[in-house]
Design an enzyme around this catalytic site. Sequence first.
Site, PDB file in Angstrom:
ATOM      1  N   HIS A 365       0.826  -1.214   0.000  1.00  0.00           N
ATOM      2  CA  HIS A 365       0.000   0.000   0.000  1.00  0.00           C
ATOM      3  C   HIS A 365       0.854   1.255   0.000  1.00  0.00           C
ATOM      4  O   HIS A 365       0.510   2.264  -0.602  1.00  0.00           O
ATOM      5  CB  HIS A 365      -0.928  -0.008   1.208  1.00  0.00           C
ATOM      6  N   CYS A 678      -6.341   1.297 -19.327  1.00  0.00           N
ATOM      7  CA  CYS A 678      -5.825   2.067 -18.187  1.00  0.00           C
ATOM      8  C   CYS A 678      -4.792   1.330 -17.332  1.00  0.00           C
ATOM      9  O   CYS A 678      -4.513   1.748 -16.225  1.00  0.00           O
ATOM     10  CB  CYS A 678      -6.979   2.540 -17.301  1.00  0.00           C
TER      11      CYS A 678
HETATM   12  C1  PEP Z   1      -5.486  -2.916 -13.901  1.00  0.00           C
HETATM   13  O1  PEP Z   1      -5.696  -4.030 -13.425  1.00  0.00           O
HETATM   14  O2  PEP Z   1      -4.891  -2.739 -14.978  1.00  0.00           O
HETATM   15  C2  PEP Z   1      -5.946  -1.701 -13.211  1.00  0.00           C
HETATM   16  C3  PEP Z   1      -5.874  -0.527 -13.785  1.00  0.00           C
HETATM   17  O3  PEP Z   1      -6.406  -1.837 -11.967  1.00  0.00           O
HETATM   18  P1  PEP Z   1      -5.465  -2.046 -10.679  1.00  0.00           P
HETATM   19  O4  PEP Z   1      -4.043  -1.869 -11.123  1.00  0.00           O
HETATM   20  O5  PEP Z   1      -5.911  -1.041  -9.689  1.00  0.00           O
HETATM   21  O6  PEP Z   1      -5.781  -3.456 -10.294  1.00  0.00           O
END
Ligand code: PEP
Length: 748
Positions: A365, A678
């Site tokens: 975290h 993303c």
């Molecule tokens: C992902 O899995 O690509 C994402 C953007 O979410 P996180 O990294 O928060 O799991």
Amino acid sequence: MADKTFESESRKLLGRLRDTMAEEAAGQARLDRITHLTADSIGTEVCSIYLFRDAETLELCATEGLNPASVHKTRMKLGEGLVGKVARRGRVINTADAPKEPGFRYMPETGEEIYSSFLGVPIQRLGEKLGVLVVQSREAREYTSDEIYALEVVAMVLAEMAELGAFVGEGAALTARHTQAVMIRGLTAQEGTAEGNVWLHEPRVVVTNPVADDPHSELVRLRAGVETLRVGVDEMLASAMTQDTEQLEVLEAYRMFANSKGWKRRMEEDISRGLSAEAAVEKEQSAARARISQVTDPYLRERLSDLDDLSNRLLRILTGQGQETGAEMPPAPILVARNIGPGELLEYGRRLRGIVLEEGSVGSHAAIVARALAIPLVVQAGNISTEALNGDHVMVDGDQGIVHLRPDDTVVSAFRDKMAMKAEAQERYASIRDKPAITQCGTQVHLHMNAGLMADLPSLHESGAEGVGLFRTELQFLTRNKMPRRSELVDIYTRVIDASHGKRVVFRTLDIGSDKVLPYMKAVSEPNPALGWRAIRVGLDKPGVMRMQLQALLRAANGRPLTVMFPFVAQFEEYRAAKAEMDKALARESKLGHTLPASLEIGAMLETPSLAFAPPKFFDEVEFLSIGGNDLKQFFFAADRENELVRRRYDTLNVSFLTFLEGIVDRCRASNTRLSFCGEDAGRPIEALCLAAIGLHSLSMRPASIGPVKHLLMRHDLTEVKKVIHEARDNGNQSVRPAVMEYLRGRT
Ligand code: PEP
Ligand code: MG
């Protein structure tokens, strides 16, 4: 129990050592005096002090009994001879017949051949090796446990004196520690470079009085300290309020240690022999640390680190040294700690230039927060928290995972060159900040930023992002120690929407589970958390929190447009169920008379391969999709994103993965579904170029990546890049990276 005459003898010796420390004398004179006093007190012909000259070499620095001409000349490697062996193993060697002992090596220049017995004890402070203290005698005898003990106590006082700089200035081996340049190799958890000064999250406790006159008052202090510690631990346990048996067991073990009779007895014995209460704690702590480095059993290691932690607490109680030391944070602070929680890190916020953690992991975290704050972070950085002192000059290379502590001039200038080059690039990016990312073939690629904290929002303007493509709402939950209330969430989301000044913000509902565990929620033990009860699965099974969050989002929008997406949707039905929750929330808000959003867009994250093959109707119904490349890639290749052994094994530009992504692009195009990407890869320029070339024209990334990605996109023609990708695929390449790199090299 220790023999009374021996106790008083040992107290006498410690008293004399303390006088030696107090005297105005050069380091060498002090060392000479210590060897003399120790030999005299233990009744041996020889007493010698060997100290580390560098990490691998020990040097004879003072002796009573051996040839004085060999002082500062006799040297041995770590592990060489009996002295080197004591240092390497961090354990005592006690033998009546040294030449017969395995590993013995005779040093002719010292004249030691006439001595038969040998007792060597390590000089170490908190597990850090400083040297070896040796006594030898002609008589072939093993030393008694009392004698070993006495020598260990002298070694401990020597270690404390070295820490206080008592031997400074007497040759290389005696130079004060904490003055030499050190390079530490760790792991990158957040890229970037920073130069600044060390700020210790938990400053080292300095024991200035290792020796005490009055054992009785030291015993009283120790007992009172242990009592305060015990009460504190009980309170901590009472407030933990956990039902989880595993966690309770751990806490109970911790409490057991705080009440351990053996631990207390050993410290009381140390005191009765002349140590101060804090020196006694530190002696036991050093012993525990030395054992930690030797045991491999993870359970035992954990218990020893509990003991280490308790010793730290006790030392703070006894010395009154806590976080409030009165020291001022230096300019350009670089935080150094063994570990740190996300909440504590947030309190420091953007004041920090860099962070170096001795433990920590890339997916912790603290790393999430550091990434959100765009502060370079190196984790697993050797023994930085014992090496560094407050105010030390330090350079953090977050790109390579390297820390230069007290760097020398050549390192400083090379590092500054690197920073200057980066700054130049930043200037280039600033000049295109307000321009759209239009490629040479005329395609506009929309660049958004990922966020999760209020602290991120100024970047929306600074980076030139078109909006927030992913707002990770769980960060607000992870950085607290209790569940936030709805009103608090309304307040936070309102501020986020206000700060976006009309730009689109995609709020992702709570994505917890896997590595993101809320400290205040009942922990479930899962064999494989990444494939477990996480994200939308938790939201649908326990809808209370999701309902509160949806309501808070609707209220925060307060008549403005709102965009919400659900994480980790693996099948159509999950999306429908989540959407139904949103419909219910809307109806409830409307009934209560609250203003509804001007428009509401609902989407899903595509993070599991299954969703790419959902029925066409799903693609028709969902308003937009965002590919969570971090998760999608780990499931596509079955390679854990947090596991250092495999996480870099498969290239994002692997032909199979790109072909799979192209399939998603085609399906979205056919159903006219808005699509973006993303994951972290969107922020890597080469990857971003290839993603754009296969038709992903909306990318969301860390704010700092927008400049470099835009810069590359604007200089290239996507149709050409696409051709290169397809050719590489037709040629049977595993990854298109080499071909794309070759193409880019040819164009610059
Ligand atoms: C992902 O899995 O690509 C994402 C953007 O979410 P996180 O990294 O928060 O799991
Ligand atoms: Mg994800």
